[in-house]
Scaffold this active site. Sequence first.
Site, mmCIF file in Angstrom:
data_model
loop_
_atom_site.group_PDB
_atom_site.id
_atom_site.type_symbol
_atom_site.label_atom_id
_atom_site.label_comp_id
_atom_site.label_asym_id
_atom_site.label_seq_id
_atom_site.Cartn_x
_atom_site.Cartn_y
_atom_site.Cartn_z
ATOM 1 C CE1 TYR A 60 -4.199 -1.334 -0.321
ATOM 2 C CE2 TYR A 60 -3.706 -2.628 1.630
ATOM 3 C CZ TYR A 60 -4.522 -2.349 0.545
ATOM 4 O OH TYR A 60 -5.665 -3.084 0.329
ATOM 5 C CG PHE A 68 -6.903 5.261 4.677
ATOM 6 C CD1 PHE A 68 -6.238 4.225 4.024
ATOM 7 C CD2 PHE A 68 -7.315 6.360 3.923
ATOM 8 C CE1 PHE A 68 -5.984 4.274 2.663
ATOM 9 C CE2 PHE A 68 -7.071 6.415 2.543
ATOM 10 C CZ PHE A 68 -6.409 5.370 1.916
ATOM 11 N NE ARG A 113 -13.552 -3.753 -1.868
ATOM 12 C CZ ARG A 113 -12.627 -3.002 -2.436
ATOM 13 N NH1 ARG A 113 -12.970 -2.065 -3.310
ATOM 14 N NH2 ARG A 113 -11.345 -3.170 -2.148
ATOM 15 C CD GLU A 137 -1.295 -4.399 -6.372
ATOM 16 O OE1 GLU A 137 -2.181 -5.214 -6.715
ATOM 17 O OE2 GLU A 137 -1.536 -3.186 -6.153
HETATM 18 N N1 UDP Z 1 -9.257 2.550 2.883
HETATM 19 C C1 UDP Z 1 -9.718 2.901 4.140
HETATM 20 N N2 UDP Z 1 -10.284 4.140 4.299
HETATM 21 C C2 UDP Z 1 -10.422 5.015 3.273
HETATM 22 C C3 UDP Z 1 -9.948 4.637 2.000
HETATM 23 C C4 UDP Z 1 -9.378 3.406 1.834
HETATM 24 O O1 UDP Z 1 -9.624 2.129 5.082
HETATM 25 O O2 UDP Z 1 -10.943 6.112 3.482
HETATM 26 C C5 UDP Z 1 -8.656 1.233 2.710
HETATM 27 C C6 UDP Z 1 -9.632 0.232 2.106
HETATM 28 O O3 UDP Z 1 -9.414 -1.022 2.717
HETATM 29 C C7 UDP Z 1 -9.215 0.199 0.654
HETATM 30 C C8 UDP Z 1 -7.711 0.384 0.767
HETATM 31 O O4 UDP Z 1 -7.558 1.317 1.822
HETATM 32 O O5 UDP Z 1 -9.581 -1.018 0.038
HETATM 33 C C9 UDP Z 1 -7.010 0.873 -0.462
HETATM 34 O O6 UDP Z 1 -7.650 2.038 -0.935
HETATM 35 P P1 UDP Z 1 -7.893 2.253 -2.495
HETATM 36 O O7 UDP Z 1 -8.352 3.651 -2.676
HETATM 37 O O8 UDP Z 1 -6.676 1.809 -3.238
HETATM 38 O O9 UDP Z 1 -9.143 1.295 -2.772
HETATM 39 P P2 UDP Z 1 -9.355 -0.095 -3.517
HETATM 40 O O10 UDP Z 1 -8.440 -0.105 -4.726
HETATM 41 O O11 UDP Z 1 -9.033 -1.188 -2.541
HETATM 42 O O12 UDP Z 1 -10.810 -0.097 -3.877
#
Ligand code: UDP
Length: 161
Positions: A60, A68, A113, A137
């Site tokens: 990440y 976060f 989801r 990844e």
């Molecule tokens: N996340 C969170 N709070 C937020 C935004 C993201 O906890 O406000 C976490 C969530 O688990 C998310 C991950 O961070 O899946 C990665 O964020 P991203 O924007 O890359 O989302 P994704 O690609 O997983 O949809």
Amino acid sequence: PTSSTTLNADSKERTYIMLKPDAVNRRLIGEILSRFEKRGYNVVGLKVLTPSRELAEAHYAEHKERPFFKGLVDFLTSGPVVAIVIEGDNAVATARTMIGVTKPQASAPGTIRGDLSIDVGRNIIHGSDSVESARREIGLWFRPVEIVDFKPVDHAWVYEK
Ligand code: UDP
């Protein structure tokens, strides 16, 4: 059905999927994996592990400055995840569609989801957002020998060409 043992280039696209600790603790591994399998995607890499802090942070890295980030890394390192490599035509984008959007409550019913989660911090699954990210990844979570190269016997029943 073709007798060729080679796959066309499109059907070889790979994406990195990860079932987060909430999915594993809620015993949703089979439910989620089966959706990709039933769709026609091949599982070519699969393992259960509790990631180190270093690995979770590297995964990440793009979110390092986000508020976060620490909670996310704490969560990911708290329990087992299932690291998965899925292969098939347009795997990266189609997996994202199947997963839904980041906020579960904005994810349509029918998505992973949207069907199985409520809270953004417990959204159960990760999927690479581009072919480029998928490559990075997969390299982070798997050694090359942990990924198989095979062509299921029903290939011609999933793909016309
Ligand atoms: N996340 C969170 N709070 C937020 C935004 C993201 O906890 O406000 C976490 C969530 O688990 C998310 C991950 O961070 O899946 C990665 O964020 P991203 O924007 O890359 O989302 P994704 O690609 O997983 O949809």
